[in-house]
Motif scaffolding. Sequence first.
Motif, short mmCIF file in Angstrom:
data_model
loop_
_atom_site.label_atom_id
_atom_site.label_comp_id
_atom_site.label_asym_id
_atom_site.label_seq_id
_atom_site.Cartn_x
_atom_site.Cartn_y
_atom_site.Cartn_z
N ASP A 147 0.83 -1.21 0.00
CA ASP A 147 0.00 0.00 0.00
C ASP A 147 0.86 1.25 0.00
O ASP A 147 0.59 2.20 -0.75
N VAL A 148 1.90 1.28 0.82
CA VAL A 148 2.78 2.44 0.86
C VAL A 148 3.53 2.60 -0.45
O VAL A 148 3.69 3.70 -0.97
N GLU A 161 2.48 1.70 -3.37
CA GLU A 161 1.53 2.21 -4.35
C GLU A 161 1.39 3.72 -4.22
O GLU A 161 1.30 4.44 -5.20
N GLN A 162 1.35 4.19 -2.98
CA GLN A 162 1.18 5.62 -2.75
C GLN A 162 2.42 6.43 -3.11
O GLN A 162 2.32 7.51 -3.70
N MET A 163 3.59 5.90 -2.76
CA MET A 163 4.81 6.68 -2.90
C MET A 163 5.63 6.35 -4.15
O MET A 163 6.59 7.05 -4.46
N ARG A 170 1.55 11.05 -7.48
CA ARG A 170 0.78 10.76 -6.27
C ARG A 170 1.58 11.11 -5.01
O ARG A 170 1.03 11.63 -4.03
N ALA A 171 2.88 10.81 -5.03
CA ALA A 171 3.73 11.13 -3.88
C ALA A 171 3.76 12.63 -3.62
O ALA A 171 3.78 13.08 -2.48
N GLU A 219 1.28 14.74 -4.16
CA GLU A 219 0.02 15.10 -3.50
C GLU A 219 0.07 14.75 -2.01
O GLU A 219 -0.42 15.49 -1.16
N ILE A 220 0.67 13.59 -1.70
CA ILE A 220 0.78 13.17 -0.30
C ILE A 220 1.70 14.11 0.47
O ILE A 220 1.42 14.47 1.62
N VAL A 245 2.30 8.80 5.74
CA VAL A 245 1.95 7.72 4.82
C VAL A 245 1.94 6.35 5.50
O VAL A 245 1.57 5.34 4.90
N TYR A 286 4.66 4.73 6.87
CA TYR A 286 5.82 3.98 6.41
C TYR A 286 6.38 3.08 7.52
O TYR A 286 6.51 3.51 8.66
#
Length: 221
Positions: free
Chosen positions: A56-57, A59-61, A66-67, A69-70, A200, A202
């Motif tokens: 999941d992390v 995918e986000q980072m 996308r990273a 935006e986070i 996030v 991590y």
Amino acid sequence: RAVRVASYLDVDAVVAAAVEVGADAVHPGYGFLSERAAFAAALESTGITLVGPSADVMEQMGRKDRAREIAVAAGVPVVPTGDEADYPVLVKAAAGGGGKGMRVVRSADEMDEAVAAAKRESLAAFGDDTMLVEKYVEHGRHIEVQVVGDTHGTVLHFFERDCSTQRRHQKVLEEAPAPTLDEPTRQRIRQAAVDLAAHVGYAGAGTVEFLLDADTGEFYF
């Protein structure tokens, strides 16, 4: 014991080898497999622990768009993009790194050709030609912060290093602690890394990378 696999990047083969030898955990070393969410998910599905962040992390980072935006949501400074950025700008692949799919553009006349070339390179390397356009920092330093997070929400930094000495966008020399940083900037960079990793969720050891503008003293995720 050693198990031969067809390729380091063959997710199914590496996971099958781990299952075959009864491994409890897999450390993927460095390189693209260590950042591939599909690999983390495949290990999770077999009950084997990845020595690294969750799927999941990743995918986000794993994607720059996308990273970004986070990072904004976590209150971490990011490089100005699009209409906020004056020339020169940097056109770069959203889906990968290592200098692939990246072009410096110094005028509007160069933009179309640079974007087309970067898209072709990004599609070949990552299977995705999504681009980001952001301010190009002419005199930048590459500062990285080492972070470690547990599964209870704790994130600590283990100081920073200067990785500005590079060849073809690959680091060849790292100096720790980063030299010539004033103490307030050093503390802000370290805290920004911790804030982003905590935001996030991590877990494990990781690196948060920043670009420090030598002309202005500002830094960006």
